[in-house]
Design a protein around this motif. Structure first.
Motif, PDB file in Angstrom:
ATOM      1  N   LEU A  77       0.890  -1.179  -0.117  1.00 43.81           N
ATOM      2  CA  LEU A  77       0.128  -0.034   0.082  1.00 43.81           C
ATOM      3  C   LEU A  77       0.739   1.308  -0.152  1.00 43.81           C
ATOM      4  CD1 LEU A  77      -3.024  -1.042   2.385  1.00 43.81           C
ATOM      5  CD2 LEU A  77      -2.988  -0.671  -0.150  1.00 43.81           C
ATOM      6  N   SER A  78       1.975   1.427   0.672  1.00 43.92           N
ATOM      7  CA  SER A  78       3.006   2.297   0.627  1.00 43.92           C
ATOM      8  C   SER A  78       3.387   2.654  -0.744  1.00 43.92           C
ATOM      9  CB  SER A  78       3.880   2.104   1.770  1.00 43.92           C
ATOM     10  OG  SER A  78       4.626   1.414   1.447  1.00 43.92           O
ATOM     11  N   LYS A  79       3.815   1.447  -1.419  1.00 47.41           N
ATOM     12  CA  LYS A  79       4.306   1.661  -2.770  1.00 47.41           C
ATOM     13  C   LYS A  79       3.264   2.245  -3.651  1.00 47.41           C
ATOM     14  CE  LYS A  79       7.858  -2.204  -2.976  1.00 47.41           C
ATOM     15  NZ  LYS A  79       8.152  -3.286  -3.558  1.00 47.41           N
ATOM     16  N   ILE A  80       1.995   1.828  -3.567  1.00 50.20           N
ATOM     17  CA  ILE A  80       0.900   2.331  -4.363  1.00 50.20           C
ATOM     18  C   ILE A  80       0.808   3.814  -4.038  1.00 50.20           C
ATOM     19  CG2 ILE A  80      -1.634   2.387  -4.787  1.00 50.20           C
ATOM     20  CD1 ILE A  80      -1.443  -0.713  -4.218  1.00 50.20           C
ATOM     21  N   ASN A  81       0.767   4.195  -2.711  1.00 53.21           N
ATOM     22  CA  ASN A  81       0.430   5.661  -2.518  1.00 53.21           C
ATOM     23  C   ASN A  81       1.556   6.626  -2.862  1.00 53.21           C
ATOM     24  OD1 ASN A  81      -1.955   4.958  -1.058  1.00 53.21           O
ATOM     25  ND2 ASN A  81      -1.066   4.599   0.879  1.00 53.21           N
ATOM     26  N   LYS A  82       3.001   6.082  -2.953  1.00 49.73           N
ATOM     27  CA  LYS A  82       3.811   6.909  -3.449  1.00 49.73           C
ATOM     28  C   LYS A  82       3.561   7.599  -4.749  1.00 49.73           C
ATOM     29  CE  LYS A  82       7.797   5.078  -0.837  1.00 49.73           C
ATOM     30  NZ  LYS A  82       9.058   4.089  -1.061  1.00 49.73           N
ATOM     31  N   GLY A  83       3.030   6.584  -5.808  1.00 49.11           N
ATOM     32  CA  GLY A  83       2.350   7.288  -6.869  1.00 49.11           C
ATOM     33  C   GLY A  83       3.439   7.176  -8.075  1.00 49.11           C
ATOM     34  N   ASP A  84       4.638   6.629  -7.872  1.00 50.15           N
ATOM     35  CA  ASP A  84       5.430   6.425  -8.799  1.00 50.15           C
ATOM     36  C   ASP A  84       5.699   5.226  -9.526  1.00 50.15           C
ATOM     37  OD1 ASP A  84       6.377   5.137  -6.764  1.00 50.15           O
ATOM     38  OD2 ASP A  84       8.641   5.835  -6.702  1.00 50.15           O
ATOM     39  N   ILE A  85       4.457   4.296  -9.642  1.00 50.46           N
ATOM     40  CA  ILE A  85       4.279   2.887 -10.462  1.00 50.46           C
ATOM     41  C   ILE A  85       3.259   3.330 -11.388  1.00 50.46           C
ATOM     42  CG2 ILE A  85       5.321   1.623  -8.527  1.00 50.46           C
ATOM     43  CD1 ILE A  85       2.718   0.867  -7.765  1.00 50.46           C
ATOM     44  N   SER A  86       3.081   2.139 -12.169  1.00 46.08           N
ATOM     45  CA  SER A  86       1.968   2.542 -13.320  1.00 46.08           C
ATOM     46  C   SER A  86       0.474   1.851 -12.712  1.00 46.08           C
ATOM     47  CB  SER A  86       2.350   1.441 -14.393  1.00 46.08           C
ATOM     48  OG  SER A  86       2.534   0.155 -14.222  1.00 46.08           O
ATOM     49  N   ASP A  87      -0.188   2.141 -13.386  1.00 44.41           N
ATOM     50  CA  ASP A  87      -1.800   1.918 -12.919  1.00 44.41           C
ATOM     51  C   ASP A  87      -1.577   0.364 -12.964  1.00 44.41           C
ATOM     52  OD1 ASP A  87      -2.441   4.281 -12.619  1.00 44.41           O
ATOM     53  OD2 ASP A  87      -3.942   4.336 -14.331  1.00 44.41           O
ATOM     54  N   ASP A  88      -0.984  -0.409 -13.864  1.00 46.31           N
ATOM     55  CA  ASP A  88      -1.038  -1.976 -13.991  1.00 46.31           C
ATOM     56  C   ASP A  88      -0.239  -2.415 -12.622  1.00 46.31           C
ATOM     57  OD1 ASP A  88      -2.387  -2.102 -16.370  1.00 46.31           O
ATOM     58  OD2 ASP A  88      -0.660  -2.106 -17.528  1.00 46.31           O
ATOM     59  N   GLU A  89       0.903  -1.876 -12.387  1.00 45.98           N
ATOM     60  CA  GLU A  89       1.529  -2.318 -11.271  1.00 45.98           C
ATOM     61  C   GLU A  89       0.844  -2.162 -10.051  1.00 45.98           C
ATOM     62  OE1 GLU A  89       4.653  -4.208  -9.051  1.00 45.98           O
ATOM     63  OE2 GLU A  89       4.216  -4.154 -11.200  1.00 45.98           O
ATOM     64  N   SER A  90      -0.037  -1.083  -9.888  1.00 48.42           N
ATOM     65  CA  SER A  90      -0.501  -0.569  -8.682  1.00 48.42           C
ATOM     66  C   SER A  90      -1.956  -1.396  -8.626  1.00 48.42           C
ATOM     67  CB  SER A  90      -1.158   0.847  -8.955  1.00 48.42           C
ATOM     68  OG  SER A  90      -2.046   1.183  -7.945  1.00 48.42           O
ATOM     69  N   LEU A  91      -2.396  -1.771  -9.473  1.00 49.33           N
ATOM     70  CA  LEU A  91      -3.401  -3.090  -9.663  1.00 49.33           C
ATOM     71  C   LEU A  91      -2.933  -4.337  -9.188  1.00 49.33           C
ATOM     72  CD1 LEU A  91      -6.388  -3.746 -10.200  1.00 49.33           C
ATOM     73  CD2 LEU A  91      -5.721  -4.002 -12.561  1.00 49.33           C
TER      74      LEU A  91
END
Length: 139
Positions: free
Chosen positions: A39-53
């Protein structure tokens, strides 16, 4: 002599039963830590939508298999919020159902209200306004 063997047996039984519980707790802690990292990786916002998913899906899978704790319910709400941002409405609804079930079983009124609001958001997005109104009112 028999008493000493009985005491030794009971002590051994007690020690082995305690060690199993520690293993289960350490597994739950490791899984919860993984969810927090994802969740912290997702919240940083420096990853793609696919990786976030992918990370969000992994988090949901982990939480679905662990015990129902307040931290897991809070993380589950963060997962729901991420699905909202990604416009993944099927996963959004699934995660909202899990939060609703866990909140009801734990008598957690705060997360229960969040799950009702999530269902309201879902039905609003699907343009089923009477259901949206129902869930918004319950929240």
């Amino acid at each position: 002599m028999k008493n000493s063997f009985l005491i030794l047996f009971l002590l051994t039984l007690f020690l082995f039963s305690c060690s199993k519980e520690k293993k289960n707790n350490s597994v739950n802690i490791k899984q919860t830590d993984s969810v927090s990292i994802y969740l912290s990786k997702i919240n940083k916002g420096d990853i793609s939508d696919d990786e976030s998913l992918k990370l969000n899906n992994r988090s949901l899978d982990i939480i679905s298999q662990t015990e129902n704790t307040l931290l897991n319910r809070d993380n589950l709400y963060n997962i729901i919020s991420n699905y909202y941002l990604l416009n993944k409405w099927d996963k959004y609804k699934l995660a909202s159902k899990i939060l609703l079930k866990n909140s009801l079983s734990a008598n957690d009124t705060i997360n229960l209200a969040k799950s009702y609001r999530s269902f309201g958001n879902y039905y609003y997005q699907m343009q089923i306004l009477d259901s949206a109104f129902y869930f918004y009112t319950n929240s």
